[in-house]
Design a protein around this motif. Structure first.
Motif, mmCIF file in Angstrom:
data_model
loop_
_atom_site.group_PDB
_atom_site.id
_atom_site.type_symbol
_atom_site.label_atom_id
_atom_site.label_comp_id
_atom_site.label_asym_id
_atom_site.label_seq_id
_atom_site.Cartn_x
_atom_site.Cartn_y
_atom_site.Cartn_z
ATOM 1 N N ALA A 96 21.832 -52.349 53.495
ATOM 2 C CA ALA A 96 20.842 -52.667 52.285
ATOM 3 C C ALA A 96 19.591 -52.833 52.651
ATOM 4 C CB ALA A 96 22.070 -54.132 52.139
ATOM 5 N N MET A 97 19.671 -52.454 54.357
ATOM 6 C CA MET A 97 17.939 -52.532 55.037
ATOM 7 C C MET A 97 17.159 -51.237 54.531
ATOM 8 S SD MET A 97 15.959 -54.762 55.907
ATOM 9 C CE MET A 97 17.179 -56.268 57.079
ATOM 10 N N PRO A 98 15.911 -51.011 53.520
ATOM 11 C CA PRO A 98 15.899 -49.800 53.754
ATOM 12 C C PRO A 98 15.540 -49.424 55.457
ATOM 13 C CG PRO A 98 15.205 -51.377 52.252
ATOM 14 C CD PRO A 98 15.561 -52.307 52.908
ATOM 15 N N SER A 99 15.624 -48.226 55.878
ATOM 16 C CA SER A 99 14.903 -47.909 56.672
ATOM 17 C C SER A 99 13.598 -47.706 57.213
ATOM 18 C CB SER A 99 15.431 -46.520 57.435
ATOM 19 O OG SER A 99 14.489 -45.846 55.724
ATOM 20 N N TYR A 100 12.225 -48.008 56.229
ATOM 21 C CA TYR A 100 11.067 -48.440 56.750
ATOM 22 C C TYR A 100 10.826 -49.668 57.117
ATOM 23 C CZ TYR A 100 11.116 -49.327 50.926
ATOM 24 O OH TYR A 100 11.694 -49.858 49.978
ATOM 25 N N LEU A 101 11.993 -50.550 56.873
ATOM 26 C CA LEU A 101 11.566 -52.421 56.662
ATOM 27 C C LEU A 101 12.763 -51.941 58.376
ATOM 28 C CD1 LEU A 101 12.687 -54.037 53.911
ATOM 29 C CD2 LEU A 101 10.640 -53.835 54.765
ATOM 30 N N MET A 102 13.380 -51.452 58.690
ATOM 31 C CA MET A 102 13.401 -52.244 60.027
ATOM 32 C C MET A 102 12.621 -50.541 60.900
ATOM 33 S SD MET A 102 16.981 -52.519 60.115
ATOM 34 C CE MET A 102 17.846 -51.991 61.601
ATOM 35 N N ALA A 103 12.482 -50.738 61.171
ATOM 36 C CA ALA A 103 11.198 -49.028 61.581
ATOM 37 C C ALA A 103 10.028 -50.423 61.919
ATOM 38 C CB ALA A 103 10.956 -48.276 60.637
ATOM 39 N N TYR A 104 9.629 -50.958 60.617
ATOM 40 C CA TYR A 104 8.774 -51.677 61.030
ATOM 41 C C TYR A 104 8.475 -53.368 61.763
ATOM 42 C CZ TYR A 104 4.353 -55.240 59.534
ATOM 43 O OH TYR A 104 3.559 -56.024 59.818
ATOM 44 N N ILE A 105 10.015 -53.812 61.695
ATOM 45 C CA ILE A 105 10.527 -55.068 62.482
ATOM 46 C C ILE A 105 10.744 -54.394 63.914
ATOM 47 C CG2 ILE A 105 12.420 -56.251 62.664
ATOM 48 C CD1 ILE A 105 12.539 -56.573 59.885
ATOM 49 N N LEU A 515 1.786 -59.679 53.624
ATOM 50 C CA LEU A 515 1.720 -59.626 52.296
ATOM 51 C C LEU A 515 2.615 -59.357 51.303
ATOM 52 C CD1 LEU A 515 -2.407 -58.047 52.790
ATOM 53 C CD2 LEU A 515 -1.187 -61.125 52.760
ATOM 54 N N ALA A 516 3.317 -58.923 51.769
ATOM 55 C CA ALA A 516 4.288 -57.755 50.961
ATOM 56 C C ALA A 516 6.013 -58.650 51.428
ATOM 57 C CB ALA A 516 4.521 -56.234 50.421
ATOM 58 N N SER A 517 6.168 -58.902 51.951
ATOM 59 C CA SER A 517 7.064 -59.978 52.413
ATOM 60 C C SER A 517 8.039 -60.353 51.519
ATOM 61 C CB SER A 517 6.768 -60.636 53.386
ATOM 62 O OG SER A 517 6.142 -61.397 53.028
ATOM 63 N N MET A 518 7.973 -61.048 50.571
ATOM 64 C CA MET A 518 8.877 -60.902 48.846
ATOM 65 C C MET A 518 9.123 -60.032 48.293
ATOM 66 S SD MET A 518 10.231 -63.951 48.138
ATOM 67 C CE MET A 518 8.898 -65.204 48.778
ATOM 68 N N ALA A 519 8.505 -59.185 48.121
ATOM 69 C CA ALA A 519 8.332 -57.747 47.413
ATOM 70 C C ALA A 519 9.945 -57.264 47.984
ATOM 71 C CB ALA A 519 7.713 -57.016 47.350
ATOM 72 N N ALA A 520 9.675 -57.761 49.471
ATOM 73 C CA ALA A 520 10.727 -56.135 50.727
ATOM 74 C C ALA A 520 12.014 -57.540 50.744
ATOM 75 C CB ALA A 520 10.323 -56.848 51.942
ATOM 76 N N ILE A 521 12.238 -58.295 51.024
ATOM 77 C CA ILE A 521 13.831 -59.376 51.289
ATOM 78 C C ILE A 521 14.093 -59.824 49.332
ATOM 79 C CG2 ILE A 521 12.370 -61.402 49.551
ATOM 80 C CD1 ILE A 521 14.705 -60.496 53.428
ATOM 81 N N SER A 522 12.867 -59.042 48.416
ATOM 82 C CA SER A 522 14.058 -58.610 47.477
ATOM 83 C C SER A 522 14.856 -57.438 47.381
ATOM 84 C CB SER A 522 12.904 -58.624 46.142
ATOM 85 O OG SER A 522 12.443 -60.103 46.538
ATOM 86 N N ILE A 523 14.251 -56.190 48.175
ATOM 87 C CA ILE A 523 14.512 -54.863 47.446
ATOM 88 C C ILE A 523 16.373 -55.007 48.911
ATOM 89 C CG2 ILE A 523 14.652 -52.816 48.712
ATOM 90 C CD1 ILE A 523 11.644 -53.192 48.356
ATOM 91 N N VAL A 524 16.011 -56.432 49.862
ATOM 92 C CA VAL A 524 17.281 -56.052 50.558
ATOM 93 C C VAL A 524 18.577 -57.216 49.971
ATOM 94 C CG1 VAL A 524 18.175 -57.217 52.701
ATOM 95 C CG2 VAL A 524 15.999 -55.870 52.733
#
Length: 541
Positions: A96-105, A515-524
């Motif tokens: 469920a975790m997009p790869s680009y979010l993992m890369a950033y984190i 600044l887009a963290s809410m959108a990111a957690i919504s995708i997950v």
């Protein structure tokens, strides 16, 4: 003579297949156009490095994914311990975790200015980077590790199923011959699971080849980024099409290896009569099994989710804004419309296969499903080619008739991105519907016809009520995939149009995910839905 409705259904099925395969035909045709400037320049300068990086990345991700997924699969297939029931499906959560979010984190944590290296410098009184060595996360190796965290669940799921289906008699024979548990695993279980290993490895390889966001964020030049840069940087669709065909040939190789492995797997499965029974672990062994499973899940999912949730709460005032709702609405409406279209087209294809008899019965299904194997960047170019041709042809025709041109009504609108999504995700709907139809015995069709119902009535009154769960699953899976899709949306979206995925990626690229963290957690959170469905399906079998 077949009923007229049935002839119409047959025509519709072949028409759908032809439309869905049209972009691939245009892509191959475009790749055959001579391009002595851009492509030859790339071939003589950087293309070899792109190919090498791609191959090395694929091999690294496959190896790491196997090293993580295979031991966990064997552990949970053969042993029970505290938490095993949860880990059986919990280890799928990283999907469920997009790869680009993992890369950033992980970049934020592990880079020089991140908390991990700051803590080490404080603990050991190091003054500068020259005082110690630390793993460079912004590298090909870093991309391999991040992608492995996201993709190892494919290995875990496929190989665990293979381990569970092995005959207990083989394992008992090994124990009776005095083999240690390690020897039973390495000499018996692993060779028997070899076809499943090949299937899992080929799937991971294809997903790695298709990844765009993580490698782009890490500035690792692969064939996927080459397509993107060639198109937007050099402005050459022809050169980008040539690179795309190279990628498709690699994907064709992976698919061929997978199908060969499937044929071999049937041979192994034929000798399996009794499935293995799990052994209950106790004491230190149980805690070791729990710790190994938890550590992997912690770093691959739990810790990143905690990071995102904390960021979303901390920056909620900035993250919950008009853009979040506007782009969320865009993603929502796009995903709903695409999921409905995929359901309708999938139903046409699957019903045709159900009723049609002959060698070509499954060909429309195979053709229609081929788009799922195309990486998003490749698909974007493939879609753009025929739509551009139609747009220009229509405008030229109107000008020739003395009328005003109407502009780009296909490539400049939501039609392009919707068309790309349908091509890519209709295979998901077809798979869910076909799975539901496989549970309906052909005798039910025969009974309905014997009662005087034709095939159309049988479809409406018998099939649809029986496959409604499969239809709902198909729509839901396509919906979630559409919400997460990035490369096609990034390249084909209309001017001033954003989805949650493109919105988040732009902030990730600017190092401003908060600044887009809410959108990111919504995708997950949206990505968790198909995993829960998958778990329910597995438990019901």
């Amino acid at each position: 003579m077949a009923p007229k409705w049935y002839s119409s259904w047959s025509l519709s099925s072949w028409t759908v297949a032809a439309i869905l395969i049209l972009p691939l035909i245009f892509l191959i045709n475009e790749s055959l156009v001579p391009d002595k400037e851009v492509f030859e320049h790339l071939l003589n300068t950087v293309l070899t490095d792109y190919v090498i990086n791609t191959v090395v990345l694929i091999l690294a991700v496959v190896v790491i994914s196997l090293l993580i997924g295979v031991p966990l699969a064997y552990l949970l297939a053969n042993f029970s311990f505290p938490g095993a029931k949860f880990f059986n499906w919990g280890l799928l959560l990283p999907l469920a975790m997009p790869s680009y979010l993992m890369a950033y984190i992980y970049t934020d944590w592990l880079e020089y200015a991140g908390p991990v290296q700051r803590m080490l410098r404080t603990a050991f009184s190091w003054q500068s980077k020259s005082d110690y060595y630390f793993f460079d996360i912004r590298s090909l190796a870093g991309a391999a590790v991040v992608l492995s965290f996201v993709l190892f669940p494919y290995v875990f799921l496929i190989v665990k199923t293979a381990f569970k289906e092995q005959s207990i008699s083989f394992l008992q024979a090994g124990k009776m011959l005095g083999k240690t548990p390690w020897q039973v695993f390495s000499k018996i279980s692993l060779p028997l699971a070899r076809p499943a290993l090949a299937i899992a490895a080929s799937l991971v390889a294809m997903e790695t080849l298709a990844d765009f966001a993580a490698v782009k964020y890490f500035a690792v030049n692969t064939l996927t980024t080459a397509v993107y840069d060639t198109w937007l940087g050099y402005g050459s669709l022809t050169a980008a099409a040539k690179i795309s065909v190279i990628m498709l040939l690699m994907i064709f190789l992976f698919i061929s290896l997978e199908r060969i492995s499937r044929r071999k797997q049937r041979t192994f499965s034929a000798s399996s009569s009794t499935e293995i029974q799990t052994v209950k672990l106790q004491g230190k062994k149980a805690w070791f099994a729990f710790s190994a499973s938890f550590i992997v899940l912690f770093f691959a999912f739990i810790l990143p989710v905690i990071y995102l949730a904390n960021m979303a709460w901390k920056y909620r005032e900035q993250a919950i804004n008009s853009d979040f709702f506007s782009y969320g609405f865009n993603s929502l409406t796009l995903a709903i419309s695409v999921s409905f279209i995929c359901l309708m087209l999938g139903l046409v294809i699957v019903v045709f296969k159900r009723f049609h008899q002959g060698m070509l019965a499954s060909l429309p299904l195979k053709i229609s499903s081929s788009g799922y194997a195309m990486p998003g960047t490749v698909l974007a170019i493939a879609v753009l080619l025929p739509l551009t041709f139609i747009d220009h042809g229509l405008n030229d025709f109107l000008i020739a008739q003395g009328k005003a041109p109407i502009g780009l009504i296909l490539t400049g609108t939501l039609f392009a991105i919707s068309f790309a999504y349908v091509i890519r995700f209709v295979a998901v709907a077809i798979g869910a519907l076909e799975s539901s139809y496989e549970r309906i015995s052909p005798s039910i069709d025969n009974a309905s016809i014997m009662l005087g119902n034709n095939r159309l009535i049988t479809l409406i009154k018998v099939h649809l009520p029986l496959i409604k769960r499969g239809g709902l699953t198909a729509m839901l899976l396509v919906f979630i995939e559409s919400m997460k899709e990035l490369p096609a949306a990034l390249l084909l979206r209309p001017f001033n149009y954003e989805t949650l995925a493109t919105y988040v990626f732009q902030y990730v690229s600017d190092e401003q995910l908060e600044l887009a963290s809410m959108a990111a957690i919504s995708i997950v959170l949206a990505g968790l839905i198909p995993i829960i469905l998958l778990n329910r399906t597995m438990e019901s079998k």
